[in-house]
Design an enzyme around this catalytic site. Structure first.
Site, mmCIF file in Angstrom:
data_model
loop_
_atom_site.group_PDB
_atom_site.id
_atom_site.type_symbol
_atom_site.label_atom_id
_atom_site.label_comp_id
_atom_site.label_asym_id
_atom_site.label_seq_id
_atom_site.Cartn_x
_atom_site.Cartn_y
_atom_site.Cartn_z
ATOM 1 C CE LYS A 46 4.350 6.857 1.940
ATOM 2 N NZ LYS A 46 2.912 6.903 1.568
ATOM 3 C CB SER B 170 1.213 6.202 4.890
ATOM 4 O OG SER B 170 1.113 6.238 3.480
ATOM 5 C CB SER C 253 -1.228 7.813 2.198
ATOM 6 O OG SER C 253 -1.770 6.818 3.031
#
Length: 472
Positions: free
Chosen positions: A65, A140, A164
């Site tokens: 990420k 996210s 997320s």
């Protein structure tokens, strides 16, 4: 790979080819490091030929990420202010992944600074849902979820504040685990003790999620909240027969905002699941106070995280962060303290339900994936959505109580888009929860309505790219 029928080189090249084929449409893997990945794959194969093991992730590509710093590879946090940022060192979990033989295959897209459940930022644009690129993939950790679903990587990292990891896993038809806070270290958190800012693993299956967790988890001297644990045991889950499980269910955690459509899909899945497990019972859980607690408890976290830079924000800076920060400045210490007291009460009440059930199932997200051109839904079945967190109450309420949650795909919803479940267990019971979730996942695979959906790669290739330049 251990048997020698697949090499790390072949797997890395497969991931790169899949990315080149589909990423122009979905825009999930926004930063690439192909040559380094190829070199590390060659080294992994050479080590294998010598009979040497680099660790439990020997030669496996891992997508990281773009919130998590990577040495020698750009880390932008989805923000133009960090567009050219190349860290000198890996963050703790990335260092552990690489030490275990994992190969960083690239960085995945996020909302700016990772705040928001719709993966759009001013630097890279939007990430589209792999089942319909015009719709959101959640966030996210949206890029990670899409990269997994489209087979750009077999493993990926995520992080979870109010959902997320879980939301993008549910929206892309993959698995993810929000561990008990402290299980996975996070040295970049701004406060010492919190249920927020949890890092964790994502993959296509629960077994693979557990494998990645076995590398990420464990005590770190850099994080005062991290706990000592034998992380390696996650690499081998318990064998659980799903037919022995006592399953609690709740379609709305006692009354938080959930659309009628998602309620219908959840009830349909519960009907199918009831034939796969020992018992299905409605659990009298009540987290109606949790969304308000969440908004207030987040206040001091946001101030701690952003007060040193708030004056530098430009007019286009992430409005989710700006809204939370401004709200925090007007929230009194008394309101925050009262919310923390309620949080403790909710934690204890919630923990008590696991005396009667092995796991609790609830929907992953309150609405079906919506167009990514909308920052968040403005209303749900006519009820207004007050802020960007209000539609995430199914996941954020579970953050408030701090219990571990495994997101598991469970077929398609009424719009033929992925539907996922949150499988919740008792605090610090992560190994057993993952074992139970893996058993449920295997049982789900026996029924078309509950099995993991897979995107149609051939169809995706025909879609027009429309994500990269996207801005609100």
């Amino acid at each position: 790979m251990a048997a020698g029928t697949l090499s790390s080189r072949e797997l890395v090249e497969s991931c790169i080819a899949r990315r080149d084929e589909l990423d122009p449409v979905v825009n999930a893997m926004v930063i690439r490091c192909d040559e380094r990945a190829r070199e590390e794959a060659a080294a992994a194969d050479d080590a294998h030929a010598r009979g040497e093991s680099q660790g439990p992730l020997h030669g496996l590509p891992v997508a990281i990420k773009d919130l998590q710093p990577t040495a020698g590879v750009r880390t932008t946090f989805g923000s133009p202010a960090f567009a050219d940022n190349v860290p000198d060192t890996d963050t703790e979990i990335v260092a552990r992944i690489r030490a275990a033989g994992g190969i960083v295959i690239g960085k995945t897209n996020i909302p700016e600074r990772s705040i928001g459940a719709n993966t759009v930022n001013p630097l890279f644009g939007a990430t589209g849902n792999p089942f319909d690129p015009t719709r959101t993939c959640g966030g996210s950790s949206g890029g990670s979820g899409v990269a997994l679903a489209t087979q750009m990587a077999p493993l990926a990292t995520g992080s979870d504040h109010g959902g997320s990891i879980r939301i993008p896993a549910c929206y892309s038809g993959v698995a993810g685990h929000r561990a008990t806070p402290g299980l996975v270290p996070h040295e970049l958190r701004a406060v010492t003790q919190t249920f927020y800012s949890v890092q964790g693993p994502m993959a296509r299956t629960v077994d693979d999620v557990a494998l990645l967790l076995s590398v990420m988890a464990g005590r770190s001297p850099k994080d005062p909240m991290s706990i000592p644990i034998d992380a390696a045991r996650f690499a081998q889950l318990d064998e659980v027969d799903a037919s022995t499980l006592r399953v609690g269910v709740s379609e709305d955690l006692g009354g938080v905002l959930v659309s009628r459509s998602i309620r219908r899909t959840f009830r349909d899945r519960v009907n199918h699941i009831s034939s796969l497990v020992r018992d299905v019972v409605e659990v009298p859980v009540d987290l109606r106070r949790a969304p308000d607690v969440d908004w207030k408890v987040r206040s001091d976290i946001f101030v701690a995280q952003y007060h040193r830079e708030a004056e530098t924000w430009g007019p286009d800076f992430n409005p989710n962060i700006r809204q939370s920060y401004q709200s925090a400045l007007t929230t009194s210490m008394e309101d925050i303290a009262r919310a923390r007291r309620v949080q403790m009460e909710l934690y204890q009440e919630f923990q008590s339900i696991f005396g009667d059930v092995d796991v609790l199932l609830c929907p992953g997200v309150s609405v079906s994936p919506f167009p990514w051109t909308e920052r968040n839904p403005s209303e749900i079945d006519g009820a207004p959505v007050e802020n960007y967190m209000a539609w995430l109450a199914l996941s954020s309420s579970l953050t408030v109580v701090g219990h571990p949650v495994t997101a598991v795909p469970c077929g398609l919803d009424e719009n033929s888009l992925p539907f996922g479940l949150q499988v919740v267990g008792p605090a610090f019971g992560d190994h057993r929860l993952l074992s139970n979730a893996a058993a449920l996942e295997a049982a789900f695979a026996t029924i078309p309505q509950t099995s993991r959906p897979e995107p149609d790669g051939a169809w995706l290739r025909t879609q027009q790219p429309n994500c990269q330049a996207a801005k609100f």
